[in-house]
Design a protein around this motif. Structure first.
Motif, PDB file in Angstrom:
ATOM      1  N   UNK A   1      88.196  54.443 -30.180  1.00 26.03           N
ATOM      2  CA  UNK A   1      87.075  54.031 -29.321  1.00 26.03           C
ATOM      3  C   UNK A   1      85.783  53.962 -30.136  1.00 26.03           C
ATOM      4  N   UNK A   2      85.802  54.558 -31.320  1.00 22.46           N
ATOM      5  CA  UNK A   2      84.622  54.587 -32.201  1.00 22.46           C
ATOM      6  C   UNK A   2      84.914  53.695 -33.399  1.00 22.46           C
ATOM      7  N   UNK A   3      84.114  52.647 -33.612  1.00 21.27           N
ATOM      8  CA  UNK A   3      84.493  51.656 -34.623  1.00 21.27           C
ATOM      9  C   UNK A   3      84.424  52.144 -36.063  1.00 21.27           C
ATOM     10  N   UNK A   4      83.658  53.182 -36.375  1.00 20.55           N
ATOM     11  CA  UNK A   4      83.369  53.465 -37.779  1.00 20.55           C
ATOM     12  C   UNK A   4      83.831  54.832 -38.269  1.00 20.55           C
ATOM     13  N   UNK A   5      84.805  55.428 -37.589  1.00 20.75           N
ATOM     14  CA  UNK A   5      85.409  56.641 -38.128  1.00 20.75           C
ATOM     15  C   UNK A   5      86.332  56.232 -39.273  1.00 20.75           C
ATOM     16  N   UNK A   6      86.482  57.104 -40.250  1.00 22.73           N
ATOM     17  CA  UNK A   6      87.252  56.742 -41.435  1.00 22.73           C
ATOM     18  C   UNK A   6      88.687  57.270 -41.309  1.00 22.73           C
ATOM     19  N   UNK A   7      88.983  58.486 -41.802  1.00 25.01           N
ATOM     20  CA  UNK A   7      90.325  59.030 -41.640  1.00 25.01           C
ATOM     21  C   UNK A   7      90.282  60.551 -41.692  1.00 25.01           C
TER      22      UNK A   7
ATOM     23  N   UNK B   1      92.326  57.848 -29.242  1.00 19.47           N
ATOM     24  CA  UNK B   1      90.967  57.962 -28.702  1.00 19.47           C
ATOM     25  C   UNK B   1      89.929  57.726 -29.796  1.00 19.47           C
ATOM     26  N   UNK B   2      90.222  58.157 -31.021  1.00 23.44           N
ATOM     27  CA  UNK B   2      89.275  57.921 -32.124  1.00 23.44           C
ATOM     28  C   UNK B   2      88.971  56.433 -32.292  1.00 23.44           C
TER      29      UNK B   2
ATOM     30  N   UNK C   1      86.473  47.628 -28.160  1.00 24.58           N
ATOM     31  CA  UNK C   1      86.453  49.088 -28.159  1.00 24.58           C
ATOM     32  C   UNK C   1      86.155  49.553 -26.741  1.00 24.58           C
ATOM     33  N   UNK C   2      87.029  50.394 -26.202  1.00 24.57           N
ATOM     34  CA  UNK C   2      86.850  50.889 -24.835  1.00 24.57           C
ATOM     35  C   UNK C   2      86.563  52.393 -24.876  1.00 24.57           C
ATOM     36  N   UNK C   3      86.492  53.015 -23.701  1.00 19.54           N
ATOM     37  CA  UNK C   3      86.108  54.432 -23.647  1.00 19.54           C
ATOM     38  C   UNK C   3      87.078  55.325 -24.408  1.00 19.54           C
TER      39      UNK C   3
ATOM     40  N   UNK D   1      93.319  64.157 -42.107  1.00 22.21           N
ATOM     41  CA  UNK D   1      94.613  64.464 -42.739  1.00 22.21           C
ATOM     42  C   UNK D   1      95.661  64.918 -41.718  1.00 22.21           C
TER      43      UNK D   1
END
Lengths: 369, 369
Positions: free
Chosen positions: A206-212, A203-204, A337-339, A214
Motif C-alpha cells: 500500500x506504500x509505494x516506496x518501501x524497499x525490503x 499490506x506493505x 495503491x489501495x489502503x 529480511x
C-alpha cells in the motif's frame, strides 16, 4: 542561458554534470559543480581528491579542472563554495548574472549562501531544470543505452520469477535481482540504478516506496517489484507484480484496469500530443472502473543518479501541456495503491515518429506462481 | 533546541528522520520532513502516497502524519513546502523560531524559499547537524546493528577474494559483492549501503570515488574495494585492496605504512582524546615515511542513506577538537591515493571505556592472488 539572461551556469545535479561532461563518480556528497559560461568552455569544480576522477571520466583539459583543498570538506569553519566564488570572480564573472539549480539535491542552502556571500556583486537566477530540459530529447546513442537497460531489466524480472517462492527471505531475492542487473546482457555490464529495488509485499505494498526487509515472503501474497535496468547511467524502469498462490479477485481486477490503461496509452502516444492528454487517456480508464487515483501516471526518464531516475521535467498529469517530440522517453506507471494492498505494472517507452516504442519486453501481466 | 532558541525543528536529512521516528522509505527525492516542537511530539510530513510508508515504519499516531497532495510533486506551479508552512502556522508556530537543516541534501533552496515565503513571520535558524550530533554516541542496540553490518562486510570481502581473477569483468564481481551483502549473516539480511561499491583498478584507483565498469580486470593490477555492510540502515564500512599477481614494491610500501598507521591509531583511541590527536598519530606515521596526504583520516559513522554513510559531524583531522566518548563510532581510512595508483585498507571502530573495538574482522593486509 542567453534567453534567460544568464552569463554563467553552475550545474550541480550529478546527472546534468554527467550529461554535459561525462563526469561519473560517487562524489556528489560533497559540493561540486560543472560551470558553463554563455560563451566559452565548461569547467569542473570539485574536491581535490576527486580531480583525478574528472581526469579519468571527462575530456576536459587540465586547465578546466579545479580541485579545492581537503580542509574545506564538511568543515564548519570553511566552505568549498567560497573557493568556487573566488574562481568565478577571478574569471571575470564576479558581477555577472549567474544561474544556479535551486532544486538540485546536491546544491545545499549553505552552499548557495556561501557562494552568494563570496560573490556579492553577482546576481543569481534560478536555472533549475534548464539542463534537465535540454536532456529531454534523446540521441540515438542514448536510446541505444536505454534499450540495453531495457534488456537488463527483462533479465531481472526473469530472475525474480525463477527465484521467488513462499518462505524465501526478501533480502535474498533482492540479492539475486542485483546480481542479474549487474551481470547485464550481451557483454554489456549493468550499472547501479538511481533507485534501489522497491519490493513491498501484501499490506506493505500500500506504500509505494518501501524497499525490503529480511522476512520470508508469505504464501498467498502479492509483491510488486519497481526496478530498473541501468547501463552507463541510462535507465529503463519497469514494474511487475507477482502473486504467490491464487490471486484474489481484486488483483485480477487491478491487473485488468492497468493492462487496459497501458494498451490505450501506448496506442495514443505520438509526437504532438500533450502530457496532459496522455494522462487523460489513463484517467478515462480509471473513471470507467470508478477508481480514484491522484498521482501522476508517468514522467520523463534518462540518465540519473540517486535519489531519482526521473528527469524532473515532464509528467503525465493534469496541467502539463508539454507536447511530445520524437526521442523523448517516459516511464508510464499506472500503478494502483489501495489502503491495504497495491499492484504495479509499468512500461518505459520512447516516442517515435509515428507513435512509441517499448524499451523492454517483459511479458505484461500479473505474474502468478 | 532550547539552547539554540529554537521552538520548532524541521528535520529533512533521511538518516535523522529515520533515527528520530523509524521512517524508512526511498521517498527522499520529494520534499518531506519530521517536525519537532521544543515541547510536544514529532510529526511526519510527506507526499500523500508515502503516508502509508510512515504508518508502516513509524509508531507515530495518525494525527501526526500529514500527507500533501500529489499535484504538488515536481510541479513548477505549486510546492509542498507551502503546504508545510500552512501546517506549521495552523499549529501556532507561524511566528516562532524555526530550525532548518541548511546542509541537508534533501532540503533544497527552492524548498526553503517556499517555506520562508509562506511563513513570513517566522524566523529561521540553521540547525544543520543538530540531530546528527545527537546521533554521535551509539546505544548498545545501535552498536549491535553495526557489528552485524561488520560481519556482513567480512562476508563481502571473502566473496571478493573467492571470485576475483584476471579476466573477470568488474560488473560481475560487483554483482557477487551485492549478493553477499544482501544475503547477510546469521539470519540477518543485508540492507542497501548508503554508497555503492567503489572498486577502481590500476590508474583508476588514483581517484577515490569511481564506481565500476564492465571491463575485464587485468592481470598484474591492484583494485581497492571501499564497501560497507549494512543492517537496518546501520553501516560498517571497510576497505581492502587486492593485487592480482606479484605486487610492485610501492604496494608493499603502501601496505606497510597503512598497517603501521592502523596499529598506532587503534592503540591510541580511547575516551578523552581528540579527533585531531587521532589524526596526528597517523600524520606522524606519514611524516616518518615522507608521504604527503591532505585528506582527513576518518569520520563518524552510523545510520545512513544515500549519498553518504558518514554522519557529517566529527572528522579525524587538524582542528577537530571533539573529545572521543564511549559509544562513538568511526571509519578510520588511512588511504593513499597517488598520481597513477591507490591503496585502501580501513577499519570501522567503536570507542569503548578503555580503548576501541573493531567492528569487523577481515584479515588486515594487502590481499594478493
Amino acid at each position: 542561458m542567453d534567453s534567460m539572461g544568464i552569463d554563467l551556469l553552475i550545474v550541480t545535479d550529478p546527472a546534468n554534470m554527467f550529461w554535459l561532461t561525462g563526469y561519473d563518480a560517487w562524489s556528489f556528497y560533497v559540493p561540486q559543480a560543472v560551470v558553463i559560461p554563455v560563451s566559452g568552455s565548461p569547467s569542473w569544480f570539485g574536491r581535490e581528491m576527486d580531480a583525478n576522477g574528472a581526469r579519468r571520466t571527462t575530456t576536459l583539459p587540465e586547465q578546466a579542472i579545479f580541485g579545492y583543498p581537503e580542509a574545506l570538506v564538511q568543515n564548519p569553519r570553511a566552505h568549498p563554495m567560497t573557493e568556487l566564488a573566488r574562481v568565478i570572480v577571478a574569471q571575470g564573472h564576479g558581477s555577472g548574472s549567474i544561474g544556479v539549480e535551486k532544486d538540485s539535491s546536491f546544491f545545499s542552502i549553505s552552499s548557495f549562501e556561501r557562494l552568494a556571500a563570496a560573490a556579492p556583486n553577482a546576481s543569481f537566477k534560478d536555472a533549475s531544470n534548464l539542463v534537465n530540459w535540454a536532456r529531454a530529447v534523446k540521441s540515438p546513442r542514448e536510446i541505444e543505452y536505454m534499450k540495453c537497460a531495457g534488456r537488463i531489466v527483462e533479465k531481472m524480472h526473469v530472475e525474480i520469477l525463477a527465484k521467488i517462492r513462499p518462505g524465501l527471505r526478501k533480502n535474498e531475492l533482492i540479492g539475486a535481482i542485483y546480481e542479474a542487473g549487474l551481470l547485464g546482457v550481451d557483454g554489456k555490464g549493468g550499472d547501479y540504478p538511481a533507485i534501489v529495488p522497491m519490493a513491498p509485499t501484501g499490506v506493505d505494498a500500500s506504500a509505494p516506496h518501501l524497499t525490503w526487509d529480511d522476512r520470508p515472503i508469505p504464501p498467498d501474497s502479492g509483491t510488486f517489484f519497481e526496478i530498473a535496468g541501468c547501463y552507463r547511467r541510462y535507465h529503463c524502469p519497469q514494474s511487475r507484480t507477482v502473486y504467490l498462490g491464487r490471486p484474489p479477485d481484486k488483483y485480477r481486477t487491478g491487473e485488468g484496469i492497468i493492462l487496459e490503461g497501458i494498451d490505450r496509452v501506448l496506442s495514443f502516444i505520438r509526437p504532438g500530443v500533450t502530457c496532459e492528454e496522455v494522462d487523460n487517456v489513463w484517467r478515462r480508464v480509471l473513471n470507467k472502473y470508478g477508481v480514484q487515483k491522484e498521482s501522476r501516471s508517468g514522467y520523463s526518464i534518462g540518465a540519473g543518479y540517486p535519489p531519482d531516475w526521473g528527469e524532473h521535467t515532464m509528467s503525465f498529469r493534469a496541467g502539463d501541456q508539454t507536447q511530445l517530440v520524437e526521442g523523448m522517453a517516459f516511464h508510464f506507471i499506472p500503478a494502483l495503491w489501495f489502503e491495504d494492498w497495491g499492484i504495479e505494472i509499468s512500461e518505459s517507452i520512447v516516442v517515435t515518429p509515428s507513435g512509441c516504442e517499448i524499451l523492454s519486453h517483459t511479458p505484461r501481466k500479473l505474474f502468478v506462481k
